[in-house]
Motif scaffolding. Structure first.
Motif, PDB file in Angstrom:
ATOM      1  N   PHE A  58     103.324 -81.701  59.122  1.00 27.54           N
ATOM      2  CA  PHE A  58     102.291 -81.987  60.121  1.00 27.54           C
ATOM      3  C   PHE A  58     102.656 -81.378  61.474  1.00 27.54           C
ATOM      4  N   MET A  59     103.942 -81.473  61.875  1.00 29.97           N
ATOM      5  CA  MET A  59     104.368 -80.882  63.157  1.00 29.97           C
ATOM      6  C   MET A  59     104.174 -79.366  63.134  1.00 29.97           C
ATOM      7  N   LEU A  60     104.495 -78.726  62.010  1.00 31.45           N
ATOM      8  CA  LEU A  60     104.287 -77.279  61.917  1.00 31.45           C
ATOM      9  C   LEU A  60     102.802 -76.934  62.001  1.00 31.45           C
ATOM     10  N   LEU A  61     101.963 -77.730  61.350  1.00 32.31           N
ATOM     11  CA  LEU A  61     100.520 -77.486  61.419  1.00 32.31           C
ATOM     12  C   LEU A  61     100.006 -77.692  62.841  1.00 32.31           C
ATOM     13  N   GLN A  62     100.528 -78.701  63.527  1.00 29.33           N
ATOM     14  CA  GLN A  62     100.122 -78.930  64.920  1.00 29.33           C
ATOM     15  C   GLN A  62     100.562 -77.782  65.804  1.00 29.33           C
ATOM     16  N   ASN A  63     101.780 -77.278  65.563  1.00 28.77           N
ATOM     17  CA  ASN A  63     102.300 -76.176  66.378  1.00 28.77           C
ATOM     18  C   ASN A  63     101.540 -74.880  66.137  1.00 28.77           C
ATOM     19  N   THR A  64     100.878 -74.786  65.013  1.00 26.69           N
ATOM     20  CA  THR A  64     100.049 -73.617  64.717  1.00 26.69           C
ATOM     21  C   THR A  64      98.587 -74.053  64.752  1.00 26.69           C
ATOM     22  N   HIS A  65      98.200 -74.647  65.855  1.00 27.51           N
ATOM     23  CA  HIS A  65      96.871 -75.244  66.015  1.00 27.51           C
ATOM     24  C   HIS A  65      95.760 -74.290  65.590  1.00 27.51           C
ATOM     25  N   SER A  66      95.983 -73.003  65.731  1.00 30.05           N
ATOM     26  CA  SER A  66      94.944 -72.052  65.346  1.00 30.05           C
ATOM     27  C   SER A  66      94.628 -72.160  63.856  1.00 30.05           C
ATOM     28  N   LEU A  67      95.624 -72.514  63.025  1.00 33.22           N
ATOM     29  CA  LEU A  67      95.355 -72.712  61.601  1.00 33.22           C
ATOM     30  C   LEU A  67      94.449 -73.921  61.387  1.00 33.22           C
ATOM     31  N   LEU A  68      94.748 -75.008  62.096  1.00 35.11           N
ATOM     32  CA  LEU A  68      93.946 -76.216  61.940  1.00 35.11           C
ATOM     33  C   LEU A  68      92.524 -76.009  62.432  1.00 35.11           C
ATOM     34  N   SER A  69      92.359 -75.199  63.457  1.00 35.38           N
ATOM     35  CA  SER A  69      91.014 -75.001  64.000  1.00 35.38           C
ATOM     36  C   SER A  69      90.149 -74.141  63.080  1.00 35.38           C
ATOM     37  N   THR A  70      90.763 -73.481  62.102  1.00 32.85           N
ATOM     38  CA  THR A  70      89.978 -72.655  61.178  1.00 32.85           C
ATOM     39  C   THR A  70      89.722 -73.369  59.862  1.00 32.85           C
ATOM     40  N   VAL A  71      89.954 -74.684  59.828  1.00 30.77           N
ATOM     41  CA  VAL A  71      89.770 -75.430  58.590  1.00 30.77           C
ATOM     42  C   VAL A  71      88.368 -75.246  58.031  1.00 30.77           C
ATOM     43  N   GLY A  72      87.362 -75.161  58.886  1.00 28.83           N
ATOM     44  CA  GLY A  72      85.996 -74.972  58.421  1.00 28.83           C
ATOM     45  C   GLY A  72      85.715 -73.568  57.924  1.00 28.83           C
ATOM     46  N   ASP A  73      86.616 -72.648  58.202  1.00 30.58           N
ATOM     47  CA  ASP A  73      86.453 -71.257  57.788  1.00 30.58           C
ATOM     48  C   ASP A  73      86.749 -71.144  56.294  1.00 30.58           C
ATOM     49  N   PRO A  74      85.781 -70.730  55.483  1.00 35.29           N
ATOM     50  CA  PRO A  74      85.996 -70.674  54.034  1.00 35.29           C
ATOM     51  C   PRO A  74      87.074 -69.684  53.608  1.00 35.29           C
ATOM     52  N   SER A  75      87.476 -68.761  54.483  1.00 34.11           N
ATOM     53  CA  SER A  75      88.509 -67.809  54.095  1.00 34.11           C
ATOM     54  C   SER A  75      89.901 -68.445  54.096  1.00 34.11           C
ATOM     55  N   LEU A  76      90.087 -69.550  54.839  1.00 28.80           N
ATOM     56  CA  LEU A  76      91.371 -70.261  54.829  1.00 28.80           C
ATOM     57  C   LEU A  76      91.328 -71.299  53.716  1.00 28.80           C
ATOM     58  N   GLN A  77      92.070 -71.029  52.642  1.00 25.15           N
ATOM     59  CA  GLN A  77      92.057 -71.954  51.517  1.00 25.15           C
ATOM     60  C   GLN A  77      93.353 -72.736  51.393  1.00 25.15           C
ATOM     61  N   ARG A  78      94.479 -72.109  51.748  1.00 24.35           N
ATOM     62  CA  ARG A  78      95.743 -72.818  51.640  1.00 24.35           C
ATOM     63  C   ARG A  78      96.785 -72.151  52.518  1.00 24.35           C
ATOM     64  N   VAL A  79      97.808 -72.924  52.831  1.00 28.32           N
ATOM     65  CA  VAL A  79      98.942 -72.444  53.616  1.00 28.32           C
ATOM     66  C   VAL A  79     100.194 -72.804  52.827  1.00 28.32           C
ATOM     67  N   THR A  80     101.159 -71.895  52.759  1.00 26.59           N
ATOM     68  CA  THR A  80     102.428 -72.189  52.104  1.00 26.59           C
ATOM     69  C   THR A  80     103.537 -72.142  53.144  1.00 26.59           C
ATOM     70  N   ILE A  81     104.346 -73.196  53.159  1.00 24.17           N
ATOM     71  CA  ILE A  81     105.494 -73.271  54.058  1.00 24.17           C
ATOM     72  C   ILE A  81     106.733 -73.381  53.175  1.00 24.17           C
ATOM     73  N   SER A  82     107.724 -72.516  53.416  1.00 24.16           N
ATOM     74  CA  SER A  82     108.942 -72.524  52.605  1.00 24.16           C
ATOM     75  C   SER A  82     110.131 -72.967  53.436  1.00 24.16           C
ATOM     76  N   PHE A  83     110.884 -73.888  52.876  1.00 22.30           N
ATOM     77  CA  PHE A  83     112.158 -74.329  53.443  1.00 22.30           C
ATOM     78  C   PHE A  83     113.244 -73.902  52.471  1.00 22.30           C
ATOM     79  N   ARG A  84     114.493 -74.247  52.747  1.00 16.03           N
ATOM     80  CA  ARG A  84     115.589 -73.835  51.863  1.00 16.03           C
ATOM     81  C   ARG A  84     115.466 -74.411  50.460  1.00 16.03           C
ATOM     82  N   ALA A  85     115.116 -75.670  50.339  1.00 15.22           N
ATOM     83  CA  ALA A  85     115.127 -76.334  49.033  1.00 15.22           C
ATOM     84  C   ALA A  85     113.780 -76.338  48.326  1.00 15.22           C
ATOM     85  N   ALA A  86     112.705 -76.193  49.081  1.00  8.45           N
ATOM     86  CA  ALA A  86     111.381 -76.318  48.454  1.00  8.45           C
ATOM     87  C   ALA A  86     110.335 -75.591  49.277  1.00  8.45           C
TER      88      ALA A  86
END
Length: 104
Positions: A58-86
C-alpha cells in the motif's frame, strides 16, 4: 423498499468480491492472496500474505500515486512488485486492492 434494494446491491457486491478472491486462489504457483480496502488493510486473505506485506504494498502504491489515479484507465490491469523473497501481483477493482503473492 430502498433499504431492501441497498441490501441486495451490497450482497451482489460482496458476492462479486468473494468470487474474484476465489478466482485468485486458483492462480498457478501462488502462495497467498488478499483483498485490501482503500486504506490498505486486509479485509480477507488466504495463505501467506501478512498485514506487513499489505502495508508495504500500500505504501508503494501511495508513493506512486500516478498509478492509483489511473485505476479507471482500462489499459492499467495489474502491477507487479518484486522483493527478494516474493513478487506481488496487484490488481484493483470493486473498491478493493487484490494481491497475489508468488515465490521468486
Amino acid at each position: 423498499d430502498t433499504s431492501e434494494t441497498r441490501t441486495m446491491a451490497l450482497s451482489l457486491e460482496f458476492s462479486a468480491q468473494k468470487s474474484l478472491l476465489q478466482s485468485l486462489e486458483a492462480v498457478h504457483n501462488q502462495i497467498g492472496v488478499a483483498a485490501m480496502n482503500n486504506d490498505g488493510h486486509i479485509v480477507e486473505k488466504s495463505g501467506e500474505v501478512s498485514e506487513d506485506d499489505a502495508q508495504q504494498i500500500f505504501m508503494l502504491l501511495q508513493n506512486t500515486h500516478s498509478l492509483l489515479s489511473t485505476v479507471g484507465d482500462p489499459s492499467l490491469q495489474r502491477v507487479t512488485i518484486s522483493f527478494r523473497a516474493a513478487s506481488y501481483v496487484i490488481t484493483m477493482g470493486n473498491d478493493r486492492i487484490y494481491v497475489v503473492k508468488k515465490p521468486l
